[in-house]
Design an enzyme around this catalytic site. Sequence first.
Site, PDB file in Angstrom:
ATOM      1  N   GLU A 498       0.829  -1.214   0.000  1.00  0.00           N
ATOM      2  CA  GLU A 498       0.000   0.000   0.000  1.00  0.00           C
ATOM      3  C   GLU A 498       0.860   1.259   0.000  1.00  0.00           C
ATOM      4  O   GLU A 498       0.491   2.270  -0.597  1.00  0.00           O
ATOM      5  CB  GLU A 498      -0.951  -0.008   1.200  1.00  0.00           C
ATOM      6  N   HIS A 501       1.658   2.378  -3.457  1.00  0.00           N
ATOM      7  CA  HIS A 501       0.639   3.249  -4.058  1.00  0.00           C
ATOM      8  C   HIS A 501       0.811   4.681  -3.565  1.00  0.00           C
ATOM      9  O   HIS A 501       0.717   5.645  -4.339  1.00  0.00           O
ATOM     10  CB  HIS A 501      -0.763   2.767  -3.668  1.00  0.00           C
ATOM     11  N   HIS A 504       3.654   6.441  -5.179  1.00  0.00           N
ATOM     12  CA  HIS A 504       3.299   6.747  -6.566  1.00  0.00           C
ATOM     13  C   HIS A 504       2.548   8.083  -6.602  1.00  0.00           C
ATOM     14  O   HIS A 504       2.800   8.938  -7.463  1.00  0.00           O
ATOM     15  CB  HIS A 504       2.421   5.614  -7.117  1.00  0.00           C
TER      16      HIS A 504
END
Length: 684
Positions: A498, A501, A504
Site C-alpha cells: 500500500e 501506491h 506513486h
Amino acid sequence: MLCTRRLGGLTARASALLPGRSRLGGFGAGLRARRVSTGWSPVGAAFNVKPQGLRLDLFGERRGLFGVPELSAPEGFRIAQENALRKTDLLVARACSTPPGPQTVLIFDELSDALCRVADLADFVKIAHPEPAFREAAEEACRSIGTVVEKLNTNVELYQSLQKLLADKKLVDSLDPETRRVAELFMFDFEISGIHLDKEKRFVKRAVDLNVKILDLSSTFLMGANFPNKIEKHLLPEHIRQNFILAGDHVIIDGLHAESPDDLVRHSPFKIFFKPSLSALLCSLSLLGFRQTPLAWVGSTTASHHSRQGTESKNTKTVMEFLEKLSDKLSERTLKDFEIIRGMKMKLNPQNSELMPWDPPYYSGVIRAERYNIEPSLYCPFFSLGACMEGLNILFNKLLGIALYAEQPAKGEVWCEDVRKLAVVHESEGLLGYIYCDFFQRADKPHQDCHFTIRGGRLKEDGDYQLPVVVLMLNLPHSSRNLPTLLTPGMMENLFHEMGHAMHSMLGRTRYQHVTGTRCPTDFAEVPSILMEYFANDYRVVNQFARHYQTGQSMPKNMVSRLCESKKVCAAADMQLQVFYAILDQIYHGKHPLRRSTTDILKETQEKFYGLPYVPNTAWQLRFSHLVGYGAKYYSYLMSRAVASMVWKECFLQDPFNRSTGERYRREMLAHGGGREPMLMVQG
C-alpha cells in the site's frame, strides 16, 4: 489494493476509491510553503505508541476533515458541493468561450479538480467515517456530484470546445505530449456517452440517467458484497458456534474462517457467506446489463473491450490470450500443488480427504510452516509497526532522498483518534505531500487494505504545485498491554504494497491532476505497489529494520530466507486462482454473457480454469467487489506482477538501495502518473 471507480470524463481517473480536492483549502500550500516544520517527529516512534494514548490538539482551532473548514460537521458536505458547483459553472462558461489551445486543457483539468475535491473526499468518508451522519452526508455528496458529472459529459457545447482543439492538426501538433494525452483522455470519456454521434442518434438524457443508475447499483452491490449473512443458531453444530458472532437465536457470518484448523469451521461459513440472495443476484445482473447498454451507442462491442481503451492491453483478445497462456503454463504445477495439499489434508483429516475450495489457504499454510518453520509468532516480534515504518523510511531515504515525518493533526482533521498523519519530505525539494494512515481495526470499517487519493497533485495557475494527499487503510489489530502493534509477515508485506501506491501519488509531478500519481491505466497502477513487495522480501532491506521489539536483536538471515522460500509453496495454485478470477471478470463483461445465469458461468469457469469443484447453492461472484472497481480489468494484477518482476530483476535485484537507479525509477515511471503511455515508462 488500489480501489477504483469512474465518475466520468471530468472527475479523477482510475485512482483509488478516489477522494478529491477544492478551494475548500486546508491541505498546505504549494512550492512556497515547502519548508521543514518543527512540529514533525520521527516516524518509527510515532507508530509504536499505543493508539489510544495519542491525544489530538484539543485546544487548537477546529479545521474539519483533512483540514477542510466546511467539513467540521456533516452539513459541510452540502456547502462544499455548492462551492464546487459554483466554481464548475464559471469554469464551464470559461471553457466554452476560450479559443482552442493548451489553455482549454488547463481549464478542463481545473474543472475536474473542482469536482474531485468534493467527490473523491466524500467517496472515502462514506465508507470509512465511524459516524453515520458523516457517511450519509458523504454518500449524498457522491451521488449529487456524480449526477452533475454525467450531465457535463453530455454537454454538447463543452464537448465542442475540446473537439475544436483536437480537430485542428496544427494545434494538436503544438501541444506537448502530456497535454495532448490529457486532452485525448477527456475526449474519450466524453464519447463514452455517445456525445459525438449525430444529433438524432444521441441519447443524452438516457445516458445521464443510465450512468447515475450504474453509480447507484455499484454502491448497492458493494454494500451487499460486504454485508454479513446469518443463520439460525440451531442449524450449526453447538461445538463450533463459539467461533462466530452470536446474536440472539442467530449466528452472524461476516467472512470466511480460512485459517481455522477445524474443517467444519471453514466449510460452514463458506456455504453461508456465499449463499446467494435474490436481491444481490438481481443487482449484479442489472449492473452488468446496464454497463453493456450504452456501448452499442458508441460502437464498442463489449464492456471488456471498452475498458481496454487507454490501457497497456488495447483489446480483449490480447487479455484473454495472456490469461489462457498463463493458465496453460501453470496447469501442470497447479495439479502438483493440489496433490500436495490433498496429501496434507489426508494426513490430518483422513475421514474427509476430498479437496474443496475452502481447503487450500489452510493446508498450504500448514505445509509452509512444517517445511520452513515459519510460524507467525516467531516473526511477529521482529515486525513491530514502528520498526516497519522506520524500514520504509530508511528505504525511501536511501533510494529517493525522501523522509517520512509524523505530524500532529489539528482538531477535527482526522475521523478517528488513532489515524496518523505523515509528511513526505524530499531532501532538496521539501514537502511533497501528506499521507493519512488509518491502520487499525474498528467497527464498520471495510475489511480491505486500500489506498485512496484525497487530492491529486497539479501545477496551479499561480505557479505553485498543489500537493497530493492520500489515505492508506489497513486492518491491523490494536496493541495490548502497552506493547507495540506486531505484524505478521503478510501484514508487513501488505503495508509495503500500500505504501507503494502512496509513493506513486506523492512522487507524481504531473501538470494535470487528471493523470496524477495512481490516476493511470489500471494495468499499470499496481506495478509500483507490487514492486514494493520485492523490497519487503529482500534480506538486505529487511535487515535494516527487523529488530526484536524487546531485545533489539536483528532478524537472522536464515529466517528471512525461509520466509522467502516458503512463498514458493503452492504458488502455482494461488496464481491459478487469480487467473480464474480474471477470466471470470472478462467473461462477465464479454459479449452476451447474461443470456445465462452468472452462477452457471461461475461454475463452468471455475471447473475449467481452477480445478476445484463448484459448491452447490453458493454464489462467490456476489462477494467479488472488484466487479465494480476493476470491472473487466481484474487481470491488471497479473499483468502488473509480470512488469514489476521485470523491473525488479533489471533495476533493483543487484542493489535495492542504488540511489541513481531510484532516481531513474522516479524520473521515468513514478513522476509521470498517467500522463505518459505505460510501455514508454517501462521501456525507460
